[in-house]
Scaffold this motif. Sequence first.
Motif, PDB file in Angstrom:
ATOM      1  N   ASN A 166      49.719  46.200  27.460  1.00 23.24           N
ATOM      2  CA  ASN A 166      48.744  46.332  28.545  1.00 23.24           C
ATOM      3  C   ASN A 166      47.289  46.286  28.096  1.00 23.24           C
ATOM      4  O   ASN A 166      46.413  45.978  28.903  1.00 23.24           O
ATOM      5  CB  ASN A 166      48.974  47.651  29.292  1.00 23.24           C
ATOM      6  N   THR A 178      36.741  48.333  33.834  1.00 25.16           N
ATOM      7  CA  THR A 178      38.121  48.384  33.359  1.00 25.16           C
ATOM      8  C   THR A 178      38.390  47.406  32.227  1.00 25.16           C
ATOM      9  O   THR A 178      39.208  47.678  31.343  1.00 25.16           O
ATOM     10  CB  THR A 178      39.086  48.102  34.521  1.00 25.16           C
ATOM     11  N   TYR A 179      37.699  46.254  32.218  1.00 22.75           N
ATOM     12  CA  TYR A 179      37.933  45.250  31.180  1.00 22.75           C
ATOM     13  C   TYR A 179      36.843  45.223  30.113  1.00 22.75           C
ATOM     14  O   TYR A 179      36.776  44.292  29.310  1.00 22.75           O
ATOM     15  CB  TYR A 179      38.104  43.868  31.812  1.00 22.75           C
ATOM     16  N   LEU A 238      35.955  38.259  28.815  1.00 24.03           N
ATOM     17  CA  LEU A 238      36.524  39.221  29.761  1.00 24.03           C
ATOM     18  C   LEU A 238      37.487  38.520  30.712  1.00 24.03           C
ATOM     19  O   LEU A 238      38.596  39.014  30.975  1.00 24.03           O
ATOM     20  CB  LEU A 238      35.402  39.911  30.523  1.00 24.03           C
ATOM     21  N   ALA A 239      37.098  37.349  31.212  1.00 16.42           N
ATOM     22  CA  ALA A 239      37.969  36.606  32.124  1.00 16.42           C
ATOM     23  C   ALA A 239      39.268  36.194  31.439  1.00 16.42           C
ATOM     24  O   ALA A 239      40.349  36.239  32.040  1.00 16.42           O
ATOM     25  CB  ALA A 239      37.236  35.375  32.654  1.00 16.42           C
ATOM     26  N   TYR A 297      46.477  41.432  30.814  1.00 15.66           N
ATOM     27  CA  TYR A 297      46.203  42.798  30.374  1.00 15.66           C
ATOM     28  C   TYR A 297      45.726  43.624  31.565  1.00 15.66           C
ATOM     29  O   TYR A 297      45.108  43.093  32.496  1.00 15.66           O
ATOM     30  CB  TYR A 297      45.119  42.811  29.294  1.00 15.66           C
ATOM     31  N   SER A 298      45.956  44.931  31.510  1.00 15.49           N
ATOM     32  CA  SER A 298      45.500  45.797  32.604  1.00 15.49           C
ATOM     33  C   SER A 298      44.180  46.496  32.285  1.00 15.49           C
ATOM     34  O   SER A 298      43.554  47.060  33.184  1.00 15.49           O
ATOM     35  CB  SER A 298      46.571  46.853  32.936  1.00 15.49           C
ATOM     36  N   TYR A 299      43.731  46.457  31.024  1.00 16.82           N
ATOM     37  CA  TYR A 299      42.436  47.017  30.646  1.00 16.82           C
ATOM     38  C   TYR A 299      42.029  46.433  29.300  1.00 16.82           C
ATOM     39  O   TYR A 299      42.846  45.832  28.587  1.00 16.82           O
ATOM     40  CB  TYR A 299      42.491  48.551  30.555  1.00 16.82           C
ATOM     41  N   ARG A 337      41.576  39.255  31.274  1.00 13.81           N
ATOM     42  CA  ARG A 337      42.148  39.545  32.595  1.00 13.81           C
ATOM     43  C   ARG A 337      43.211  38.521  32.970  1.00 13.81           C
ATOM     44  O   ARG A 337      44.297  38.876  33.449  1.00 13.81           O
ATOM     45  CB  ARG A 337      41.036  39.589  33.637  1.00 13.81           C
ATOM     46  N   GLU A 338      42.927  37.244  32.737  1.00 17.69           N
ATOM     47  CA  GLU A 338      43.872  36.186  33.106  1.00 17.69           C
ATOM     48  C   GLU A 338      45.144  36.217  32.252  1.00 17.69           C
ATOM     49  O   GLU A 338      46.203  35.750  32.695  1.00 17.69           O
ATOM     50  CB  GLU A 338      43.183  34.834  32.978  1.00 17.69           C
ATOM     51  N   THR A 390      43.898  55.189  31.826  1.00 18.75           N
ATOM     52  CA  THR A 390      43.512  54.286  32.907  1.00 18.75           C
ATOM     53  C   THR A 390      44.394  54.436  34.139  1.00 18.75           C
ATOM     54  O   THR A 390      43.988  54.032  35.239  1.00 18.75           O
ATOM     55  CB  THR A 390      43.551  52.813  32.442  1.00 18.75           C
TER      56      THR A 390
END
Length: 230
Positions: free
Chosen positions: A164, A200-201, A178-179, A186-188, A182-183, A51
Motif C-alpha cells: 500500500n 496523502t500522497y 505523485l501521479a 498505492y494508497s499513500y 497514485r496511478e 492512514t
Amino acid sequence: MTAMPLVLMYHSVDKYDSDPLHVTVSPDRFARQMRWLARRGLSGVSMLELTRARNTRGLVGLTFDDGYGDFLSEVVPVLRKYGFTATVFVVTGLIGEHNAWDSGSPRKRLMDAEGLRWAARQGMEIGSHSAGHYSLSGLRDDELHQEVAGSKATLEDLLGRQVNGFCYPYGHVNARELAAVREAGYSYACAIWKSELTGTYALPRTYVGERDGALRLHAKRARHRVRWGW
C-alpha cells in the motif's frame, strides 16, 4: 486522517563508528526513544494503520527507509516490547545486497527476502522505496513506471500480499511522480518536507537521529503540534 499526524523518519539502527550521512541511530538511543513515546501514552504504528485511523491522536507513524538488515535484529524486538508496529520501505532491486546508492558511506546490508517475510509476520508493514533508489524527478516516464509500479509488483510477488505504501527516494517528489504513485495503486506515499503537494500522497515526516534525546523529541513534537494542530 483528521489532522496531519506526527511521522518519525528513521533509517538504520545499529552500532557504528562512522555515520557521515547521519542515517544511523544506536540501539540504546533507539530503545530510549521508543520508551519516551510509550511513557507519554503514544503508540508507534505503521503508516497503513495511521492512514486508516479515524482518529490519529495518540498515534505516531514510525518509518524506516531503505530496508537495512538491522531492522530485524535491533528494531523489531524493541517495537514488539511496546506493542508498536512500523513501516519499512524497501529498495526492491537491492534486496539482500547493500546500500550501493550511498557513495562514500559505510556499507550496510539490506534485508533479504526471508527477512522481509519474517518482518511482515511480526506485524510490520513493508512498503516500496522504489526499485533502484534513484531520484525519480530525473527519470524518463518508462523508468519512472518501473521504479514505482514495478517495485510494487516485485514486493507483492515476494510477500503474497498487497503493498500500500511508497516512499520517495531522497524525498524528491513533483506532480508527475505523485501521479505515478497514485496511478500505480498505492494508497499513500511518504515524502520528507512540507510542500504544495503535502497530503496523502506526499506525507511529511520528522527526521530522528542519534542526538534526539527527550528534550529534542519534546521540541519536535511541540513544533509539529503547532504547525499541524495534531
